[in-house]
Design an enzyme around this catalytic site. Structure first.
Site, short mmCIF file in Angstrom:
data_model
loop_
_atom_site.label_atom_id
_atom_site.label_comp_id
_atom_site.label_asym_id
_atom_site.label_seq_id
_atom_site.Cartn_x
_atom_site.Cartn_y
_atom_site.Cartn_z
N MET A 72 9.61 25.26 0.50
CA MET A 72 8.83 24.30 -0.27
C MET A 72 9.72 23.38 -1.11
O MET A 72 9.56 22.16 -1.11
CB MET A 72 7.84 25.03 -1.19
CG MET A 72 6.93 24.08 -1.94
SD MET A 72 5.93 24.90 -3.18
CE MET A 72 4.77 25.79 -2.17
N LYS B 115 0.84 -1.20 0.00
CA LYS B 115 0.00 0.00 0.00
C LYS B 115 0.88 1.25 0.00
O LYS B 115 2.06 1.18 0.34
CB LYS B 115 -0.89 -0.02 1.24
CG LYS B 115 -0.11 -0.12 2.53
CD LYS B 115 -1.00 -0.39 3.73
CE LYS B 115 -0.17 -0.42 5.00
NZ LYS B 115 -0.92 -0.76 6.18
N TYR C 283 13.21 32.08 5.54
CA TYR C 283 11.91 32.71 5.81
C TYR C 283 11.80 33.11 7.27
O TYR C 283 12.18 32.35 8.16
CB TYR C 283 10.78 31.74 5.49
CG TYR C 283 10.52 31.62 4.00
CD1 TYR C 283 10.28 32.76 3.22
CD2 TYR C 283 10.50 30.38 3.38
CE1 TYR C 283 10.03 32.64 1.86
CE2 TYR C 283 10.26 30.25 2.03
CZ TYR C 283 10.02 31.39 1.27
OH TYR C 283 9.78 31.28 -0.07
N ARG D 39 -10.46 0.16 14.50
CA ARG D 39 -10.33 0.94 13.29
C ARG D 39 -11.38 0.46 12.30
O ARG D 39 -12.41 1.06 12.14
CB ARG D 39 -8.90 0.80 12.75
CG ARG D 39 -8.56 1.76 11.64
CD ARG D 39 -7.08 1.76 11.30
NE ARG D 39 -6.62 0.50 10.69
CZ ARG D 39 -5.38 0.29 10.26
NH1 ARG D 39 -4.48 1.26 10.38
NH2 ARG D 39 -5.03 -0.84 9.72
C1 PLP Z 1 -0.17 -1.55 6.97
C2 PLP Z 1 -0.74 -2.76 7.49
C3 PLP Z 1 0.06 -3.88 7.81
C4 PLP Z 1 1.54 -3.86 7.76
O1 PLP Z 1 2.09 -3.34 8.96
P1 PLP Z 1 3.67 -3.17 9.18
O2 PLP Z 1 3.81 -2.67 10.55
O3 PLP Z 1 4.13 -2.18 8.17
O4 PLP Z 1 4.27 -4.49 8.97
C5 PLP Z 1 -0.60 -5.04 8.17
N1 PLP Z 1 -1.95 -5.11 8.25
C6 PLP Z 1 -2.73 -4.04 8.00
C7 PLP Z 1 -4.22 -4.20 8.10
C8 PLP Z 1 -2.16 -2.83 7.63
O5 PLP Z 1 -2.95 -1.79 7.38
#
Ligand code: PLP
Length: 837
Positions: free
Chosen positions: A781, A507, A732, A604
């Site tokens: 930036m 991801k 800045y 979550r």
């Molecule tokens: C991102 C994620 C992982 C991976 O976690 P890491 O700590 O990067 O190994 C696993 N399961 C879910 C549901 C995630 O969102």
């Protein structure tokens, strides 16, 4: 002359040798004697900065240089003691100790020998054709928890390297590990005298007939001379020549214990059965005291043999099978590999300009032939370092070797190969007498869009050609080391049962490291599943040709059609999304793949465990929805203090899975562990794990950080350097005002590239020419400024924002961020470059 070599030590625990004793140790005569001080460092290169206190400079004479020419510079740098062999230039040197000896290298060796004799603890000496440095580094890694070890830096194993290494021995060490390499008859006696090992290791004897030795057997005999002082010698029994010489050695040294490992013979101390399974190697180790298994995170034969040699030594040191297995499977593959670099005119360059023999040439050619991005392949080759006497045999073999590879162009420097040139299986051949002549005609060679391998004997100085070809970076780049990534993947696999499947989390563009590149690599290397956060990330991978099953963590109502069209597998985490999915696809002809997420404490996404019955009922009445896996997510898998909360999550998860299984009666995979979970709770892997940040070299559990390799290198350059006077402000809102004269550098990277504004005002530092330069003023930036005071730097110099030498977990700590946030924050406009051997 070689590189500068500096050795420092804590004087309290040092073996004291003072300049007064130099004359007798090195059999020299004082031409001038002004004072006495303890000797701290030995120098032989005048060009770099010298810490003058206790320094002794040896004026070495080598084929390329003569230290006597630089005595004036060395004295100006503050050095008080010189060791020389010619007094031609010394008359104007005042106020220094000058010792004249026959041979300055020999004098340095005598000094090291003297120091070795004061050291009463164990010393291990390693020799062999290959693997010396790896075995030394690995033994260091394996024994470090229990020993204070002095070892040769890198591969310092020559007539010069060995005395410099041994000079590092101090009283606080309880073990020394040194390697000895030789290239001619008669060299080992010298090195053996300096190292005087108590234990000896013979790693292997190379196949190639080496120049400088009458035969392989003689070469083995010469190497064995290292072991004259040894009580124990370790070697591979299956290497016949080594064994023959060992048996001869035994006759002369009946008290020395020979300790061996073997694949073929039973009469050995360590009988091994080696089995390569995919990316891992399993070694069954059979000893007198019992049998145990090793899991190695690599599969190449040299690494396996080196790991077994180390195991043999650990057994002799009475380590338990359990500790040996644990430590050996954590070994890190050493970086001794070829690298592909970008070169001018859209070429790629493999630079192996420092050694030339048939074996390593074959290896490099294989690497060259894999560079499919360039149809045209070019080899730049020098004469072999061997002399003419074996030319016919050697070059005959070379021509045969070259026939195996599709080369379009050979550029050859030298003249020994002349008679063989017409046999070369290549259309375009250029010949130059020497490297300078090639450089002069560089432009006529018309390098363009080709993969170029540079392979030359050291004396040809081919690094000059490499410099001409290499493209200097002019931009901000994120290099992704795919070998490091693969290492991390294999390392994590060693923590799991071979049956456990792996879902790789790609991801957020693989945590900022790319997109399909990482997924493709993982697909090739046995990953079972991929996972992305949103459907469009998955679509990107499918369009790039990725075939592995892909789970999508967060699919909104309205996106299911797109998911299924691209064979993506959505996670269903609530009745709202379940109902939408059923409405659209419940009556489908073909089944669709989905995953079920339970909330067990992260709060979550996910179904409540209490809802499992009604969820199960809906699923059995909609059999077209196929549940591939059921999972949950840990809230604090990295924190062992939260163990009881995590255990509660495991037990809730198991309950949910059990109940669901009872209702649906269909098999599904179960998974709950992320990276930290894998390291802390490997027994709760169920059928699959979800590997994320560990792949990119971060262990948030902190347990195995040392075994993971950094995958990303973010680098840029210095655009401009200026000096602030006292009172000058910068940036800045003028958040910095110079209290002293301050040198600052401007870098072309800013918060739009992912260098967060929180990094400003000195929060974090970047590595420039080996030194850390803190940020200064606010981050802009597209740019930021760093404090260059005390750092030698020029405009155009490279800046490492983070990477192996300046790890991202340090950057994160300094700025109160986590590595995840920094990695995924590197913006899309930063170009990614992939490195893979
Ligand atoms: C991102 C994620 C992982 C991976 O976690 P890491 O700590 O990067 O190994 C696993 N399961 C879910 C549901 C995630 O969102």
């Amino acid at each position: 002359m070689g590189l500068l070599f500096v050795m420092t030590f804590v004087s309290m625990t040092s073996i004291d040798i003072s300049t007064n004793s130099l004359a007798s140790i090195c059999s020299g005569t004082w031409l001038n004697k002004v004072g006495d001080e303890p000797i701290s460092q030995l120098y032989y290169d005048s060009r770099k900065s010298i810490q003058p206190e206790g320094a002794v400079f040896f004026a070495l004479i080598t084929p390329h240089s003569n230290g006597h020419l630089f005595l004036g510079d060395v004295v100006n740098a503050g050095v008080k003691t010189l060791v020389i062999s010619s007094d031609a230039n010394v008359s104007e040197l005042k106020n220094v100790n000058i010792l004249k000896v026959e041979n300055t290298l020999l004098a340095m060796q005598q000094l090291a020998t003297f120091k070795r004799k004061q050291f009463k603890n164990q010393v291990i000496g390693i020799t062999g054709s290959n693997g010396k440095t790896v075995v030394k580094e690995w033994l260091h890694q394996l024994l470090m928890p229990d020993y204070n070890i002095c070892r040769s830096p890198k591969s310092y194993n020559s007539q010069l390297g060995v005395p410099l290494s041994v000079w590092q021995l101090e009283l606080q060490h309880n073990l020394g590990i040194f390697e000895a390499g030789i290239s001619e008859m008669g060299e080992m006696e010298n090195l053996a005298e300096i190292i005087q090992p108590n234990w000896g290791i013979f790693t292997s004897l190379g196949l190639a007939h080496a120049n400088g030795f009458p035969s392989k057997l003689e070469k083995a005999r010469e190497k064995f001379k290292l072991f004259e002082t040894c009580e124990k010698v370790f070697y591979p029994l299956d290497q016949e020549k080594i064994n023959t010489v060992a048996e001869e050695f035994r006759l002369k040294h009946p008290d020395c214990k020979l300790i061996t490992w073997s694949e073929k013979h039973s009469e050995t101390d360590l009988k091994v059965q080696i089995q390569v399974n995919g990316q891992l190697t399993e070694v069954v180790c059979i000893t007198q005291k019992g049998t145990f298994n090793l899991k190695l995170p690599f599969t190449d034969r040299p690494s396996i043999e080196n790991a077994i040699t180390c195991t043999l030594v650990l057994l002799e040191l009475n380590y338990s099978f359990k500790i040996i297995s644990e430590r050996v499977q954590d070994l890190t593959a050493l970086k001794m590999r070829l690298e592909l670099k970008k070169a001018i005119n859209n070429c790629s360059l493999i630079n192996d300009a420092y050694s030339l023999d048939l074996d390593s040439l074959g290896y490099a050619l294989e690497f060259l032939s894999r560079q499919n991005q360039h149809p045209k392949k070019t080899l730049i080759l020098s004469d072999f370092p061997e002399d003419n006497t074996i030319a016919e045999k050697l070059y005959g073999k070379l021509v045969a070797l070259l026939r195996n590879f599709p080369l379009q162009k050979i550029i050859y420097v030298g003249n020994q190969m002349q008679p063989f040139l017409e046999n070369l299986p290549v259309k375009e051949v250029h010949q130059f007498d020497n490297t300078s002549s090639l450089i002069e005609h560089f432009n006529t060679l018309e390098f363009s869009n080709e993969a170029i391998l540079i392979k030359g004997a050291r004396k040809f100085g081919f690094e000059r050609i490499a410099q001409r070809l290499e493209e200097r970076i002019h931009e901000t780049l994120m290099e992704i080391d795919l070998d490091a990534l693969l290492h991390n993947y294999r390392f994590v696999k060693t923590k799991l049962s071979p049956k456990t499947k792996t879902m790789v989390m790609v991801k957020a563009l693989s945590y900022g490291s790319g997109s399909y590149e990482i997924s493709a690599l993982m697909a090739q290397n046995g990953a079972d599943y991929l996972a992305v956060a949103y459907p469009d990330e998955g679509v990107l991978l499918r369009t790039a040709g990725i075939k592995l099953p892909i789970m999508v963590l967060n699919t909104e109502v309205g996106q299911f059609e797109m998911c299924f069209r691209y064979k993506l597998e959505p996670v269903i985490y609530s009745f709202r999304t379940l109902n939408a999915c059923i409405e659209e696809f419940g009556g489908n002809d073909k089944p669709v793949n989905i995953h079920i997420e339970f909330d067990t404490g992260m709060r979550r996404l996910g179904f409540n465990v209490g809802d499992v019955i009604s969820l199960g009922k809906q699923l059995i009445s909609n059999p077209k929805l196929q549940v591939c896996s059921v999972f949950s997510h840990l809230a604090s898998g990295e924190d062992l203090n939260d163990n009881s909360y995590t255990q509660q999550q495991f037990s809730l998860f198991e309950k949910a899975c059990e109940a669901l299984q009872k209702i649906t009666q269909k098999p599904f995979l179960r998974h709950i562990l992320n990276t930290a979970g894998i390291f802390n709770y490997p027994n709760n892997a169920y059928e699959m794990v979800r590997l994320g940040i560990g792949l990119y070299g971060i262990d948030s559990s902190g347990k195995h950080q040392a075994q993971l390799l950094q995958v990303g290198r973010l680098k840029t350059i210095i655009s401009q350097i200026r000096t602030l006077q006292i009172g000058d402000s910068l940036g800045y809102n003028r958040r910095f005002t110079a209290k002293e004269v301050t040198k600052v550098g401007t870098l072309p990277i800013g918060y739009a590239d992912g260098i967060s504004r929180d990094f400003g005002l000195g929060k974090i530092s970047f590595l420039i020419n080996g030194k850390l330069a803190p940020t200064i003023g606010s981050i802009c930036m597209d740019m930021c400024m760093v404090n260059l005071s005390g750092i030698e730097a020029q405009e155009g110099d490279e800046v490492l924002i983070f990477g192996e030498e300046n790890p991202i977990y340090n950057t994160a700590k300094q700025s109160n961020k986590i590595p995840y946030e920094i990695l995924t924050g590197i913006s899309g406009r930063v170009k990614r470059v992939y490195i893979k051997t």
